[in-house]
Scaffold this active site. Structure first.
Site, PDB file in Angstrom:
ATOM      1  N   GLY A 118     -32.143  39.233  -9.380  1.00  0.00           N
ATOM      2  CA  GLY A 118     -30.744  39.867  -9.635  1.00  0.00           C
ATOM      3  C   GLY A 118     -30.169  40.230  -8.346  1.00  0.00           C
ATOM      4  N   SER A 142     -35.630  34.379  -5.956  1.00  0.00           N
ATOM      5  CA  SER A 142     -34.423  34.938  -5.656  1.00  0.00           C
ATOM      6  C   SER A 142     -34.502  36.466  -5.302  1.00  0.00           C
ATOM      7  CB  SER A 142     -33.593  34.899  -6.666  1.00  0.00           C
ATOM      8  OG  SER A 142     -31.876  34.798  -6.604  1.00  0.00           O
ATOM      9  N   TRP A 143     -33.631  37.306  -5.649  1.00  0.00           N
ATOM     10  CA  TRP A 143     -34.070  38.848  -5.299  1.00  0.00           C
ATOM     11  C   TRP A 143     -35.258  39.109  -5.476  1.00  0.00           C
ATOM     12  CZ3 TRP A 143     -32.780  42.782  -2.797  1.00  0.00           C
ATOM     13  CH2 TRP A 143     -33.365  43.832  -3.040  1.00  0.00           C
ATOM     14  N   ASP A 191     -30.500  23.966  -4.218  1.00  0.00           N
ATOM     15  CA  ASP A 191     -30.095  25.192  -4.575  1.00  0.00           C
ATOM     16  C   ASP A 191     -29.063  25.787  -3.805  1.00  0.00           C
ATOM     17  OD1 ASP A 191     -30.055  28.276  -4.742  1.00  0.00           O
ATOM     18  OD2 ASP A 191     -32.386  28.420  -4.619  1.00  0.00           O
ATOM     19  N   HIS A 200     -31.225  26.152  -8.143  1.00  0.00           N
ATOM     20  CA  HIS A 200     -31.861  27.455  -8.074  1.00  0.00           C
ATOM     21  C   HIS A 200     -32.540  27.988  -9.193  1.00  0.00           C
ATOM     22  CE1 HIS A 200     -31.880  31.651  -6.561  1.00  0.00           C
ATOM     23  NE2 HIS A 200     -31.626  32.015  -7.605  1.00  0.00           N
TER      24      HIS A 200
END
Length: 321
Positions: free
Chosen positions: A43, A115-116, A268, A296
């Site tokens: 996120g 990711s986050w 990505d 991604h």
């Protein structure tokens, strides 16, 4: 989905009071006596997903998932206008992880994030390296200015101009040079909040896979998801995630001695591979798998396969619950 273990349900869950009026949802599944592993969702603000339980052999792992402050089933929601975002920062989340680890009686755990979630994983492990047995990261993101500029100031737009035009459309022309600031204003206004959130979230959902996936795009456009995803993302990224510029790569030497497996899509567009490669160079003993047929998203088949390779390998490592 062949690389995933079968669906499973938590055997324990709860809401942990972490202070500042926040209670964090957590759940545990798999083997109560197994090797502890914690999953950090992306996120920020995306919340946990049942799929995240399935990267691990449930007979070998004690799998911990939690919704970060304000996301998913944690309370209060980050989308509530009265929620105090001043107490929702990277370092609050790092502290929450330590409270959860202690609450569950875990001495060391494998940290898994994409990711986050990879950003938060690095911040946590560089702060508490003695509490981590291994790390598995996907789609590495470190919130440096060049990474934010790529995603939100026209870099990725060179590959997806039609989706970029949709992203810019809610912004007044004078705000399009600084979309983060423009979206902060739109999300603060009840009249424009929902439409802005959907446009913000749709941008990442549209470019997250090597081959565009309408299902992912539609999931990101769902207003309930989009509101949390957008408000959390703008809040964190306008503050540089409360990290010094380049901090997570600079301090990667603190990861020495922690086995690591980095899975990175070659194509990505959200988190380009250069960041994962820099982390690999700075992290003594880490391994990097560049997946040549992936972008991604965690759901791409070869990415799922390589994540299972990592967790299957680490399940044989000594663990202490």
């Amino acid at each position: 989905m062949d690389a995933l273990y079968p669906p499973l349900r938590p055997y324990d869950s709860g809401l942990l009071d972490v202070g500042d009026g926040n209670r964090v949802y957590w759940e545990v599944c798999g083997n109560p006596e197994g090797k502890p592993a914690v999953v950090l969702h992306g996120g920020p603000g995306a919340g946990t997903s049942p799929l995240s339980r399935r990267h691990f052999d449930p007979s070998a792992y004690r799998i911990v998932l939690f919704d970060q402050r304000g996301a998913g089933r944690s309370v209060p929601s980050i989308t509530a206008p009265e929620t105090d975002l001043a107490v929702n920062t990277t370092w609050h989340l790092v502290a929450d992880m330590e409270r959860l680890r202690e609450h569950l009686g875990i001495e060391r755990w494998l940290v898994f994030g994409g990711s986050w979630g990879a950003t938060l994983a690095l911040a946590y492990v560089e702060t508490h390296p003695r509490r981590v047995s291994e790390m598995v990261l996907r789609g590495v993101f470190t919130v440096r200015q060049r990474e934010l500029d790529w995603l939100y100031r026209g870099g990725a737009a060179q590959l997806y101009p039609e989706y970029w035009a949709e992203f810019l459309e809610p912004l007044p022309p004078e705000r399009r040079d600084d979309p983060l600031a423009g979206y902060a204003e739109l999300l603060a206004d009840p009249r424009t909040r929902e439409a802005a959130a959907v446009a913000w979230s749709s941008w990442e959902g549209s470019i997250g896979t090597l081959i565009p996936d309408e299902r992912l795009r539609n999931a990101h456009r769902e207003p309930g998801f989009a509101l949390t995803f957008a408000r959390a993302g703008v809040h964190y990224f306008t503050h540089g995630a409360w990290l010094e510029e380049g901090q997570l790569i600079r301090d990667a030497g603190r990861l020495a001695g922690i086995p690591g497996f980095i899975v990175q899509g070659r194509y990505d567009v959200v988190c380009p591979p250069a960041t994962a490669y820099e982390l690999y160079q700075a992290w003594p003993g880490a391994r990097l798998c560049l997946v040549n047929n992936a972008g991604h998203a965690v759901t791409e088949p070869e990415t799922l396969k390589q994540l299972r390779v990592a967790t299957d390998e680490f399940r044989r490592s000594e663990h202490r619950a």
